[in-house]
Design a protein around this motif. Structure first.
Motif, PDB file in Angstrom:
ATOM      1  N   ARG A   1       0.903  -1.191  -0.011  1.00  0.00           N
ATOM      2  CA  ARG A   1       0.044   0.143   0.024  1.00  0.00           C
ATOM      3  C   ARG A   1       0.809   1.121   0.065  1.00  0.00           C
ATOM      4  O   ARG A   1       0.363   2.087   0.696  1.00  0.00           O
ATOM      5  N   LEU A   2       2.033   1.295  -0.563  1.00  0.00           N
ATOM      6  CA  LEU A   2       2.951   2.377  -0.860  1.00  0.00           C
ATOM      7  C   LEU A   2       3.106   2.528  -2.335  1.00  0.00           C
ATOM      8  O   LEU A   2       3.491   1.387  -3.090  1.00  0.00           O
ATOM      9  N   ALA A   3       3.095   3.804  -2.802  1.00  0.00           N
ATOM     10  CA  ALA A   3       3.588   3.843  -4.324  1.00  0.00           C
ATOM     11  C   ALA A   3       4.588   4.971  -4.262  1.00  0.00           C
ATOM     12  O   ALA A   3       4.293   5.815  -3.595  1.00  0.00           O
ATOM     13  N   ALA A   4       5.875   4.684  -5.066  1.00  0.00           N
ATOM     14  CA  ALA A   4       6.756   5.803  -5.045  1.00  0.00           C
ATOM     15  C   ALA A   4       7.089   5.766  -6.324  1.00  0.00           C
ATOM     16  O   ALA A   4       7.437   4.853  -7.256  1.00  0.00           O
TER      17      ALA A   4
ATOM     18  N   GLN B   1       3.042  -3.154   9.265  1.00  0.00           N
ATOM     19  CA  GLN B   1       3.161  -2.711   7.816  1.00  0.00           C
ATOM     20  C   GLN B   1       4.211  -1.707   7.784  1.00  0.00           C
ATOM     21  O   GLN B   1       5.271  -1.914   6.880  1.00  0.00           O
ATOM     22  N   LEU B   2       4.245  -0.940   8.878  1.00  0.00           N
ATOM     23  CA  LEU B   2       5.157   0.270   8.745  1.00  0.00           C
ATOM     24  C   LEU B   2       6.717  -0.439   9.042  1.00  0.00           C
ATOM     25  O   LEU B   2       7.619   0.230   8.232  1.00  0.00           O
ATOM     26  N   ALA B   3       6.798  -1.483   9.774  1.00  0.00           N
ATOM     27  CA  ALA B   3       8.165  -2.081   9.729  1.00  0.00           C
ATOM     28  C   ALA B   3       8.643  -2.580   8.376  1.00  0.00           C
ATOM     29  O   ALA B   3       9.807  -2.630   8.236  1.00  0.00           O
ATOM     30  N   GLY B   4       7.845  -3.028   7.626  1.00  0.00           N
ATOM     31  CA  GLY B   4       8.225  -3.508   6.287  1.00  0.00           C
ATOM     32  C   GLY B   4       8.273  -2.250   5.498  1.00  0.00           C
ATOM     33  O   GLY B   4       9.322  -2.432   4.288  1.00  0.00           O
ATOM     34  N   LEU B   5       7.592  -1.180   5.621  1.00  0.00           N
ATOM     35  CA  LEU B   5       7.921  -0.098   4.767  1.00  0.00           C
ATOM     36  C   LEU B   5       9.190   0.796   5.013  1.00  0.00           C
ATOM     37  O   LEU B   5       9.571   1.654   4.099  1.00  0.00           O
ATOM     38  N   LEU B   6       9.558   0.847   6.098  1.00  0.00           N
ATOM     39  CA  LEU B   6      10.610   1.940   6.651  1.00  0.00           C
ATOM     40  C   LEU B   6      11.637   1.577   5.834  1.00  0.00           C
ATOM     41  O   LEU B   6      12.525   2.667   5.362  1.00  0.00           O
TER      42      LEU B   6
END
Length: 296
Positions: A176-179, A207-212
């Protein structure tokens, strides 16, 4: 007479017990770095503070004035991060960004499309993109030709768009992140659209742990916007700010009505130089839009 005194005594004990419980809960709202429950409680820090202030007033009237003053002093310290969040984080204006959670349920989107077109942003970040609302992005193709829509099977997606061209090979889609890195008049700039899950007991922390690591790996200036499902004074928002080197565009704006009556700020825009934001209407969504002038 004795019965009246007994009732008064019981009332005082109840006030003291309730005050202790409220102050403990308020303290736990700072423990987001230790357990995600802390961030869940941080959402209610302002109403907890209001209740704590009322209880301190009652304790004052009961005669325990030193205890009441000590409680008010602790309360003032506890609210410093909240007050700081309400201050503007910068006033530069390199770019204009429009942030919006579209809401996955079907709705008339024409007013939303018209509002984005009227703002004419440099950047657009969207969450909860689904087949019934993807025409919003398609309708803005001429104005915002560079587009990235990260759709996940069985889930709502996230998307972004810009009037600046993309740097080839820079697109990232993850949880759920697009960059996307863009070639702007100010040089290469990363644009990130993010949608975090609800906090504990839901899976926001995981989720945030995977995105950081993804966010930390973006080299150069990063502008990140999205539905964080978390308030600005939380550990979650601080982690994203540290990972991207960003400052939140302020002041605090209530973009979502919790329980349909309590406005909370869970949509955010972060940029290296901060910025200033304004609310837009809901326009078919359960979130208000957010327009920010941001600086590098």
């Amino acid at each position: 007479m004795r019965q009246d005194r007994r009732l008064i005594g019981m009332g005082r004990v109840m006030i003291y017990a309730l005050a202790a419980a409220v102050f403990v809960t308020l303290g736990l709202s700072f423990a987001g770095a230790l357990h995600p429950l802390g961030d869940s409680l941080a959402v209610f820090r302002l109403p907890l503070a209001g209740l704590a202030a009322l209880l301190c007033a009652l304790i004052w009237l009961s005669g325990l004035r030193r205890a009441a003053l000590a409680g008010l002093a602790l309360l003032a310290l506890a609210e410093v991060p909240v007050i700081q969040s309400y201050l503007r984080a910068g006033a530069g204006h390199d770019f204009t960004l429009y942030q919006k959670n579209l809401y996955a349920r079907p709705a008339d989107r024409q007013a939303q499309i018209a509002d984005i077109a009227a703002v004419a942003p440099d950047f657009l970040t969207l969450q909860e993109t689904v087949p019934s609302n993807r025409h919003v992005l398609a309708s803005l193709k001429e104005q915002l030709p560079t587009q990235l829509d990260c759709a996940e099977p069985g889930q709502s997606g996230v998307a972004l768009a810009s009037r600046f061209p993309a740097i080839p090979g820079s697109a990232i889609c993850a949880q759920r992140l697009a960059a996307l890195q863009l070639n702007t008049p100010k040089g290469a700039v990363w644009l990130v659209s993010m949608h975090l899950h609800w906090p504990w007991p839901h899976e926001q922390a995981e989720q945030l742990a995977g995105l950081l690591p993804v966010l930390r790996g973006l080299e150069g200036p990063v502008i990140v916007a999205g539905d964080f499902n978390m308030v600005p004074w939380s550990h979650t928002v601080r982690q994203v700010a540290r990972a991207t080197g960003g400052k939140r565009a302020g002041p605090v704006r209530g973009s979502y009505d919790l329980f349909h009556f309590m406005p909370i700020a869970i949509d955010h825009v972060l940029a290296p130089g901060g910025g200033v934001n304004w609310l837009r209407g809901k326009l078919g969504s359960d979130h208000r839009g957010l327009v920010a002038h941001v600086a590098l």
